[in-house]
Design an enzyme around this catalytic site. Structure first.
Site, mmCIF file in Angstrom:
data_model
loop_
_atom_site.group_PDB
_atom_site.id
_atom_site.type_symbol
_atom_site.label_atom_id
_atom_site.label_comp_id
_atom_site.label_asym_id
_atom_site.label_seq_id
_atom_site.Cartn_x
_atom_site.Cartn_y
_atom_site.Cartn_z
ATOM 1 N N HIS A 164 0.870 -1.185 0.000
ATOM 2 C CA HIS A 164 0.000 0.000 0.000
ATOM 3 C C HIS A 164 0.905 1.232 0.000
ATOM 4 O O HIS A 164 2.032 1.186 0.515
ATOM 5 C CB HIS A 164 -0.833 -0.043 1.294
ATOM 6 N N ASP A 208 3.037 -4.356 8.014
ATOM 7 C CA ASP A 208 1.818 -3.560 7.868
ATOM 8 C C ASP A 208 0.648 -4.532 8.041
ATOM 9 O O ASP A 208 0.357 -5.332 7.149
ATOM 10 C CB ASP A 208 1.827 -2.920 6.470
ATOM 11 N N GLN A 247 -4.736 -4.898 7.095
ATOM 12 C CA GLN A 247 -5.795 -5.787 6.601
ATOM 13 C C GLN A 247 -5.814 -7.134 7.308
ATOM 14 O O GLN A 247 -6.831 -7.843 7.247
ATOM 15 C CB GLN A 247 -5.629 -6.011 5.090
ATOM 16 N N LYS A 283 -10.279 -0.313 10.498
ATOM 17 C CA LYS A 283 -10.384 -1.491 9.624
ATOM 18 C C LYS A 283 -10.758 -2.733 10.434
ATOM 19 O O LYS A 283 -10.934 -3.812 9.884
ATOM 20 C CB LYS A 283 -9.069 -1.721 8.884
ATOM 21 N N CYS A 314 -4.859 2.627 -3.564
ATOM 22 C CA CYS A 314 -3.624 3.120 -2.941
ATOM 23 C C CYS A 314 -2.479 2.134 -3.125
ATOM 24 O O CYS A 314 -1.645 1.949 -2.226
ATOM 25 C CB CYS A 314 -3.805 3.424 -1.458
HETATM 26 C C1 LIG Z 1 -2.560 -2.749 3.480
HETATM 27 C C2 LIG Z 1 -2.818 -1.365 4.015
HETATM 28 N N1 LIG Z 1 -1.848 -0.699 4.636
HETATM 29 C C3 LIG Z 1 -2.019 0.519 5.127
HETATM 30 C C4 LIG Z 1 -3.226 1.172 5.008
HETATM 31 C C5 LIG Z 1 -3.366 2.532 5.578
HETATM 32 O O1 LIG Z 1 -4.229 2.518 6.657
HETATM 33 P P1 LIG Z 1 -4.732 3.875 7.314
HETATM 34 O O2 LIG Z 1 -5.256 4.714 6.194
HETATM 35 O O3 LIG Z 1 -5.790 3.416 8.262
HETATM 36 O O4 LIG Z 1 -3.566 4.476 7.997
HETATM 37 C C6 LIG Z 1 -4.264 0.541 4.358
HETATM 38 C C7 LIG Z 1 -5.535 1.230 4.139
HETATM 39 O O5 LIG Z 1 -6.261 0.972 3.198
HETATM 40 C C8 LIG Z 1 -4.067 -0.765 3.846
HETATM 41 O O6 LIG Z 1 -5.043 -1.424 3.222
#
Ligand SMILES: Cc1ncc(COP(=O)(O)O)c(C=O)c1O
Length: 420
Positions: A137, A214, A217, A240, A378
């Site tokens: 992401h 990360d 998800q 999430k 993203c």
């Molecule tokens: C795999 C992954 N990493 C990071 C993020 C970023 O999360 P946040 O916008 O809650 O900081 C997302 C959000 O869609 C994501 O799907």
């Protein structure tokens, strides 16, 4: 007496996962969109909130709102107690060794930026390397690019195959004497791929390289055990995992957090301040400058409790069944191609349709009451890897049903009909 000791809305532990009962906990699901029952399949973007979370936040503002840590009065003590209880709940949720390894942040994005700016600026220098994967992401790409740009370091990217799986041998080859940190997603939001984190960590640690995961998800979809994974950092987002926006958790190993400089300066992160010198607070407060997002932290606590009561194993099983069913139905629709077919996969069904732009798919599905996300999610480099501008993405949550998958399939047929 603390009025926060009880959660206003009680969830009854289920012996078997009963999706219809679960759905009753989510008020937002019971509405029509364009005259059709809402089918919410955008859970990878954000999840809906159960009454347990909504009522906990409402209760906090009605009865306990106060600033934390600094007060001796009753409301402040109550708020502090409730806030710190969530740290322990988050510690248990991730199976961290100690609650001081739990840092409250705005979300995954801030957690990763914290590590890049604090650990990264201290440990990454000119000519060094940061290793990520091709399925990250943007929030696990750009913070590292910023760091590499500032330090004259190099961002290396481990490739993926046509199914959307990490090529582990290539990954291992990219681990070199200059690699200072590895940052990898646990579950890809664009493809649904589950990465072999234990293996990634083993390979990196064999070369004394720390690993950030990360977990945005993965945390709502599977039991995460940071000690078993042995990762050094793990970042998650409350919104999430059926909790509020604006709150998340960064887990970090004590040994590393102790050596890291603060990320931001301000109140609460200090032990003492003079104009000559500031002594920083102990962990985890060293990384929590200023008044935190108290209400949403407490809301996150309710979300964690909710997930615990339903059981991550049950949730994982339910979503796996849904994904298998959805995949078997969607892949047989003529002209539809699923993007992301990893053998280890969860939660996400990304697809494209010949000649039809994903934006049109999303708009027509919305007319049918079906919420999916369309675009690059993203993860623009993932789109580039598959040579497509965008996908339509259905992503599942614990309250989705087979009937909703049927509605999605009918909706996709409708798209074909409308677009000719
Ligand atoms: C795999 C992954 N990493 C990071 C993020 C970023 O999360 P946040 O916008 O809650 O900081 C997302 C959000 O869609 C994501 O799907």
């Amino acid at each position: 007496m603390s009025t926060l000791a009880k959660t206003p809305h009680q969830v009854h532990p289920a012996r078997t996962f009963d999706v219809e009962r679960v759905r009753r906990d989510f008020p937002v699901l019971h509405q029509k969109v364009h005259g059709k029952p809402l089918v919410y399949l955008d859970n990878a973007a954000t999840t809906q909130k159960p009454l347990a979370v909504i009522e906990t936040i409402d209760h906090y503002y009605r009865h306990d709102n106060s600033n934390i840590h600094r007060g001796v009065h009753t409301l402040s003590e109550r708020a502090t107690e409730a806030y710190e209880k969530v740290r322990v709940a988050a510690q248990k949720f991730l199976n961290a060794a100690d609650s001081k390894e739990i840092i409250f942040v705005r979300g995954t994005t801030e957690g990763i930026n914290l590590v890049a700016q604090s650990y990264g600026r201290k440990n990454v220098g000119s000519g060094d390397e940061v290793l990520i994967t091709a399925m990250e992401h943007h929030s696990n790409i750009v913070p590292w690019q910023l760091l590499c740009g500032e330090k004259g370091a190099k961002l290396r990217v481990a490739p993926i195959n046509d199914r959307g799986e990490l090529l582990l041998e290539e990954f291992e080859r990219l681990l070199g004497p200059k690699t200072r940190i590895v940052a990898v997603g646990h579950l890809s939001n664009a493809l649904g791929t589950i990465n072999p984190i234990r293996e990634v960590v083993r390979m990196a640690h064999a070369r004394n390289i720390p690993v950030l995961v990360d977990g945005a998800q993965a945390a709502p979809r599977m039991k995460v055990d940071v000690q078993e994974l042995d990762c050094d950092f793990y970042a998650i987002s409350g919104h999430k995992m059926y909790g509020p926006t604006g709150i998340g958790v960064l887990y970090g190993k004590t040994r590393l957090l102790e050596t890291m400089p603060p990320y931001q300066g301000g109140g609460d992160m200090i032990a003492s301040v003079t104009f000559e010198k500031t002594v920083y607070n102990r962990l985890p407060y060293k990384f929590e400058a200023g008044t935190p997002n108290i209400a949403d932290t407490i809301g996150l606590g309710a979300a964690i409790e909710y997930l615990n009561e339903l059981g991550l194993d049950e949730i994982e099983k339910h979503e796996a069944e849904l994904l298998a069913y959805a995949t078997s139905r969607v892949e047989t629709i003529p002209g539809v191609r699923i993007v992301g077919t990893a053998r280890e996969k969860a939660g996400v069904l990304s697809f494209v349709m010949d000649d039809i732009h994903p934006h049109d798919i999303g708009t027509i599905l919305d007319n049918e009451g079906i919420a999916v996300r369309t675009g690059h999610h993203c993860a623009q480099p993932v789109m580039q890897r598959f040579n497509i501008p965008a996908t339509a993405r259905a992503s599942f949550g614990l309250y989705n049903t087979r009937a909703e998958v049927d509605a999605l399939v009918a909706g996709i047929h409708k798209v074909r009909e409308v677009m000719g």
